[in-house]
Write a protein that holds these residues in place. Structure first.
Motif, PDB file in Angstrom:
ATOM      1  N   MET A  60       0.906  -1.182  -0.081  1.00 53.50           N
ATOM      2  CA  MET A  60       0.131  -0.131   0.059  1.00 53.50           C
ATOM      3  C   MET A  60       0.849   1.386   0.135  1.00 53.50           C
ATOM      4  SD  MET A  60      -3.251  -1.124   2.383  1.00 53.50           S
ATOM      5  CE  MET A  60      -4.296  -2.609   1.949  1.00 53.50           C
ATOM      6  N   THR A  61       0.349   2.530  -0.623  1.00 55.92           N
ATOM      7  CA  THR A  61       1.152   3.330  -0.724  1.00 55.92           C
ATOM      8  C   THR A  61       1.763   3.943   0.431  1.00 55.92           C
ATOM      9  OG1 THR A  61      -0.399   4.021  -2.338  1.00 55.92           O
ATOM     10  CG2 THR A  61       1.164   5.789  -1.564  1.00 55.92           C
ATOM     11  N   GLY A  62       3.261   4.215   0.607  1.00 54.25           N
ATOM     12  CA  GLY A  62       4.054   4.522   1.478  1.00 54.25           C
ATOM     13  C   GLY A  62       4.694   3.527   2.460  1.00 54.25           C
ATOM     14  N   TYR A  63       4.075   2.135   1.987  1.00 49.96           N
ATOM     15  CA  TYR A  63       4.813   0.870   2.538  1.00 49.96           C
ATOM     16  C   TYR A  63       5.472   0.120   1.813  1.00 49.96           C
ATOM     17  CZ  TYR A  63       2.301   2.688   6.714  1.00 49.96           C
ATOM     18  OH  TYR A  63       1.983   3.714   7.592  1.00 49.96           O
ATOM     19  N   ALA A  64       6.377   0.649   0.852  1.00 48.18           N
ATOM     20  CA  ALA A  64       7.207  -0.358  -0.182  1.00 48.18           C
ATOM     21  C   ALA A  64       7.911  -1.186   0.569  1.00 48.18           C
ATOM     22  CB  ALA A  64       7.870   0.667  -0.877  1.00 48.18           C
ATOM     23  N   PRO A  65       8.326  -2.514   0.242  1.00 46.93           N
ATOM     24  CA  PRO A  65       9.049  -3.211   0.991  1.00 46.93           C
ATOM     25  C   PRO A  65      10.370  -2.825   0.877  1.00 46.93           C
ATOM     26  CG  PRO A  65       8.621  -4.261  -1.040  1.00 46.93           C
ATOM     27  CD  PRO A  65       7.754  -2.867  -1.053  1.00 46.93           C
ATOM     28  N   ASP A  66      11.425  -2.955   2.026  1.00 48.99           N
ATOM     29  CA  ASP A  66      12.869  -2.722   2.107  1.00 48.99           C
ATOM     30  C   ASP A  66      13.498  -3.654   1.084  1.00 48.99           C
ATOM     31  OD1 ASP A  66      14.759  -1.547   4.050  1.00 48.99           O
ATOM     32  OD2 ASP A  66      15.466  -3.240   3.414  1.00 48.99           O
ATOM     33  N   GLU A  67      14.231  -2.981   0.144  1.00 52.62           N
ATOM     34  CA  GLU A  67      14.742  -3.479  -0.904  1.00 52.62           C
ATOM     35  C   GLU A  67      15.498  -4.868  -0.342  1.00 52.62           C
ATOM     36  OE1 GLU A  67      16.375  -1.237  -3.884  1.00 52.62           O
ATOM     37  OE2 GLU A  67      14.285  -0.097  -4.356  1.00 52.62           O
ATOM     38  N   GLN A  68      16.523  -4.354   0.580  1.00 51.30           N
ATOM     39  CA  GLN A  68      17.449  -5.268   0.926  1.00 51.30           C
ATOM     40  C   GLN A  68      16.881  -6.441   1.920  1.00 51.30           C
ATOM     41  OE1 GLN A  68      20.941  -5.173   0.532  1.00 51.30           O
ATOM     42  NE2 GLN A  68      20.912  -7.349   1.352  1.00 51.30           N
ATOM     43  N   ALA A  69      15.856  -6.418   2.479  1.00 51.14           N
ATOM     44  CA  ALA A  69      14.983  -7.416   3.025  1.00 51.14           C
ATOM     45  C   ALA A  69      14.504  -8.390   2.274  1.00 51.14           C
ATOM     46  CB  ALA A  69      13.883  -6.832   4.074  1.00 51.14           C
ATOM     47  N   VAL A  70      14.119  -7.842   1.088  1.00 43.03           N
ATOM     48  CA  VAL A  70      13.506  -8.735  -0.285  1.00 43.03           C
ATOM     49  C   VAL A  70      14.912  -9.580  -0.600  1.00 43.03           C
ATOM     50  CG1 VAL A  70      12.577  -8.773  -2.343  1.00 43.03           C
ATOM     51  CG2 VAL A  70      11.523  -7.248  -0.713  1.00 43.03           C
ATOM     52  N   ALA A  71      15.951  -8.781  -0.739  1.00 42.64           N
ATOM     53  CA  ALA A  71      17.091  -9.642  -1.478  1.00 42.64           C
ATOM     54  C   ALA A  71      17.572 -10.584  -0.329  1.00 42.64           C
ATOM     55  CB  ALA A  71      18.395  -8.519  -1.683  1.00 42.64           C
ATOM     56  N   ASN A  72      17.439 -10.326   1.075  1.00 40.28           N
ATOM     57  CA  ASN A  72      17.802 -11.209   2.063  1.00 40.28           C
ATOM     58  C   ASN A  72      16.891 -12.332   1.838  1.00 40.28           C
ATOM     59  OD1 ASN A  72      19.667  -9.613   2.880  1.00 40.28           O
ATOM     60  ND2 ASN A  72      18.744  -8.930   4.364  1.00 40.28           N
ATOM     61  N   LEU A  73      15.735 -12.358   1.469  1.00 40.88           N
ATOM     62  CA  LEU A  73      14.608 -13.408   1.233  1.00 40.88           C
ATOM     63  C   LEU A  73      14.947 -14.418   0.448  1.00 40.88           C
ATOM     64  CD1 LEU A  73      12.041 -14.828   2.259  1.00 40.88           C
ATOM     65  CD2 LEU A  73      10.982 -13.240   0.710  1.00 40.88           C
ATOM     66  N   LEU A 129       1.560  -9.433   0.774  1.00 41.91           N
ATOM     67  CA  LEU A 129       0.742  -8.008   1.136  1.00 41.91           C
ATOM     68  C   LEU A 129       1.425  -7.214   2.119  1.00 41.91           C
ATOM     69  CD1 LEU A 129      -1.495  -6.238   0.381  1.00 41.91           C
ATOM     70  CD2 LEU A 129      -2.785  -7.471   2.266  1.00 41.91           C
ATOM     71  N   TYR A 130       1.982  -5.991   1.797  1.00 42.80           N
ATOM     72  CA  TYR A 130       2.288  -5.129   2.845  1.00 42.80           C
ATOM     73  C   TYR A 130       1.032  -4.246   2.992  1.00 42.80           C
ATOM     74  CZ  TYR A 130       7.517  -6.248   2.688  1.00 42.80           C
ATOM     75  OH  TYR A 130       8.673  -6.725   2.956  1.00 42.80           O
ATOM     76  N   THR A 131       0.651  -3.947   4.392  1.00 43.08           N
ATOM     77  CA  THR A 131      -0.490  -3.068   4.426  1.00 43.08           C
ATOM     78  C   THR A 131      -0.046  -1.773   5.172  1.00 43.08           C
ATOM     79  OG1 THR A 131      -1.214  -3.757   6.716  1.00 43.08           O
ATOM     80  CG2 THR A 131      -1.958  -5.306   5.119  1.00 43.08           C
ATOM     81  N   ASN A 132      -1.054  -0.931   5.202  1.00 42.16           N
ATOM     82  CA  ASN A 132      -0.705   0.483   5.736  1.00 42.16           C
ATOM     83  C   ASN A 132      -1.384   0.322   7.278  1.00 42.16           C
ATOM     84  OD1 ASN A 132      -3.400   0.283   5.083  1.00 42.16           O
ATOM     85  ND2 ASN A 132      -3.398   2.589   4.519  1.00 42.16           N
ATOM     86  N   GLY A 133      -1.360  -0.720   7.720  1.00 42.08           N
ATOM     87  CA  GLY A 133      -2.065  -0.781   9.116  1.00 42.08           C
ATOM     88  C   GLY A 133      -1.456  -1.629   9.986  1.00 42.08           C
ATOM     89  N   GLY A 154       2.486  -3.098   7.764  1.00 44.81           N
ATOM     90  CA  GLY A 154       3.681  -2.201   7.739  1.00 44.81           C
ATOM     91  C   GLY A 154       3.541  -1.277   8.753  1.00 44.81           C
ATOM     92  N   LYS A 155       2.386  -0.763   9.280  1.00 42.54           N
ATOM     93  CA  LYS A 155       2.578   0.069  10.411  1.00 42.54           C
ATOM     94  C   LYS A 155       3.211  -0.263  11.701  1.00 42.54           C
ATOM     95  CE  LYS A 155       0.170   3.684  12.886  1.00 42.54           C
ATOM     96  NZ  LYS A 155       0.793   3.482  13.999  1.00 42.54           N
ATOM     97  N   THR A 156       2.842  -1.698  11.900  1.00 46.93           N
ATOM     98  CA  THR A 156       3.223  -2.057  12.933  1.00 46.93           C
ATOM     99  C   THR A 156       4.993  -2.489  12.916  1.00 46.93           C
ATOM    100  OG1 THR A 156       1.545  -3.635  13.167  1.00 46.93           O
ATOM    101  CG2 THR A 156       3.316  -4.191  14.702  1.00 46.93           C
ATOM    102  N   ILE A 157       5.576  -2.609  11.700  1.00 46.76           N
ATOM    103  CA  ILE A 157       6.752  -2.663  11.383  1.00 46.76           C
ATOM    104  C   ILE A 157       7.615  -1.341  11.601  1.00 46.76           C
ATOM    105  CG2 ILE A 157       8.645  -3.132   9.690  1.00 46.76           C
ATOM    106  CD1 ILE A 157       6.517  -5.132   8.569  1.00 46.76           C
ATOM    107  N   ARG A 158       6.873  -0.283  10.966  1.00 43.39           N
ATOM    108  CA  ARG A 158       7.529   1.048  11.093  1.00 43.39           C
ATOM    109  C   ARG A 158       7.513   1.316  12.782  1.00 43.39           C
ATOM    110  NH1 ARG A 158       8.210   3.186   5.389  1.00 43.39           N
ATOM    111  NH2 ARG A 158       7.416   1.374   4.564  1.00 43.39           N
ATOM    112  N   ASP A 159       6.391   1.001  13.276  1.00 44.38           N
ATOM    113  CA  ASP A 159       6.501   1.583  14.861  1.00 44.38           C
ATOM    114  C   ASP A 159       7.395   0.821  15.787  1.00 44.38           C
ATOM    115  OD1 ASP A 159       4.412   3.339  14.234  1.00 44.38           O
ATOM    116  OD2 ASP A 159       2.836   1.905  14.978  1.00 44.38           O
ATOM    117  N   ASN A 160       8.059  -0.262  15.081  1.00 43.89           N
ATOM    118  CA  ASN A 160       8.937  -1.021  15.848  1.00 43.89           C
ATOM    119  C   ASN A 160      10.283  -1.240  15.234  1.00 43.89           C
ATOM    120  OD1 ASN A 160       7.301  -2.439  18.373  1.00 43.89           O
ATOM    121  ND2 ASN A 160       5.968  -2.396  16.734  1.00 43.89           N
ATOM    122  N   SER A 161      10.554  -0.268  14.457  1.00 47.51           N
ATOM    123  CA  SER A 161      11.914  -0.338  13.849  1.00 47.51           C
ATOM    124  C   SER A 161      12.708   0.915  13.528  1.00 47.51           C
ATOM    125  CB  SER A 161      12.112  -1.362  12.716  1.00 47.51           C
ATOM    126  OG  SER A 161      11.101  -0.538  11.486  1.00 47.51           O
TER     127      SER A 161
END
Ligand SMILES: [Zn+2]
Ligand SMILES: [Zn+2]
Length: 266
Positions: A60-73, A129-133, A154-161
């Motif tokens: 969702m807009t504003g919650y693009a995946p972290d590119e390095q995390a995707v590469a790590n996956l 899916l990466y959500t905004n909530g 996504g929001k939980t991830i941003r709030d905790n990192s």
């Protein structure tokens, strides 16, 4: 459209019996993707039916995946699964939603409305899916909810990192992506049978080893490297052995070096 897909699927089966090559279009079966977590573990681990894997990440807009995390996956999966024709990731932005507190039914509805990549005759597809909530209850930060589907909140991830004393977003997302994928690979004891008893019976589908990637929580605290050398958790030997026994690669790796400080459910 559905009718067309069904007819085409039948046509492919008929053609397949005569061993004729099918190159002009690919069959799609959406019902393949509505099974429970772990139902496609062997298809993911082996190349018996599917030689390649396509991971569709919608955010969702504003919650693009972290590119390095995707590469790590993808690096992580390369070590575990047989996909000789490769692992590909495609990403797409989708519209954010207004009510950001999601139930599982909401998540499924979002997938149904937006997913574009489905398994076909030779390529297995997974949807992330990466959500905004956030999730409606508890402290869930990620959830593998069907055989080829997972959501990251996504929001939980941003709030905790990316905060003082916390993991970087790259690190947290890497752990969540790898953990949820391993559920789809059938861990623990959901589609990939255990070769030895190591399930956490109080938190089903998880490993009881607190240092394993498949423990039911992950820590969010980041210790200064000067004080304590920390490494990313990965699969312990018992989880790796389960994957190998169900057709996964033989050379999976593992390392354990985590302290027992945990907060967030996966
Ligand atoms: Zn384990
Ligand atoms: Zn989990």
């Amino acid at each position: 459209m559905l009718q067309r897909c069904l007819i085409f699927t039948l046509l492919l089966i008929a053609v397949g019996c005569k061993r004729a090559p099918v190159t002009y279009e690919r069959a799609v079966n959406k019902n393949f993707h509505t099974r429970k977590v772990g139902a496609s573990a062997r298809d993911l681990l082996t190349a018996q039916h599917y030689q390649s894997l396509k991971i569709e990440i919608q955010y969702m807009t504003g919650y693009a995946p972290d590119e390095q995390a995707v590469a790590n996956l993808t690096t992580f999966l390369d070590e575990l699964v047989h996909k000789p024709k490769g692992i590909q990731v495609v990403t797409k932005e989708i519209r954010p939603i207004e009510d950001t507190v999601l139930t599982l039914d909401n998540v499924i509805a979002i997938e149904n409305a937006n997913r574009e990549v489905y398994t076909d005759t030779s390529e297995l597809a997974v949807y992330v899916l990466y959500t905004n909530g956030t999730f409606e209850k508890g402290t869930l930060i990620g959830y593998a909810y069907r055989n080829t589907s997972a959501v990251l909140f996504g929001k939980t991830i941003r709030d905790n990192s990316d905060k003082w004393g916390r993991l970087t977003r790259t690190e947290l997302e890497t752990r969540i992506l790898q953990h949820e994928f391993c559920h789809m690979l059938g861990l623990t004891n959901v589609g990939t049978p255990m070769t030895a008893e190591h399930m956490d019976h109080d938190h089903g589908k998880h490993c009881k080893n607190k240092h394993c990637l498949m423990y039911y929580k992950t820590e969010l605290i980041n210790y200064p490297a000067m004080i304590l050398k920390k490494e990313r958790p990965t699969l312990d030997e018992e989880c790796l052995e389960d994957l190998r026994a169900n057709g996964g690669k033989k050379n999976g790796y593992y390392c354990v070096s985590l302290k027992d400080i945990v907060e967030q459910q996966l």
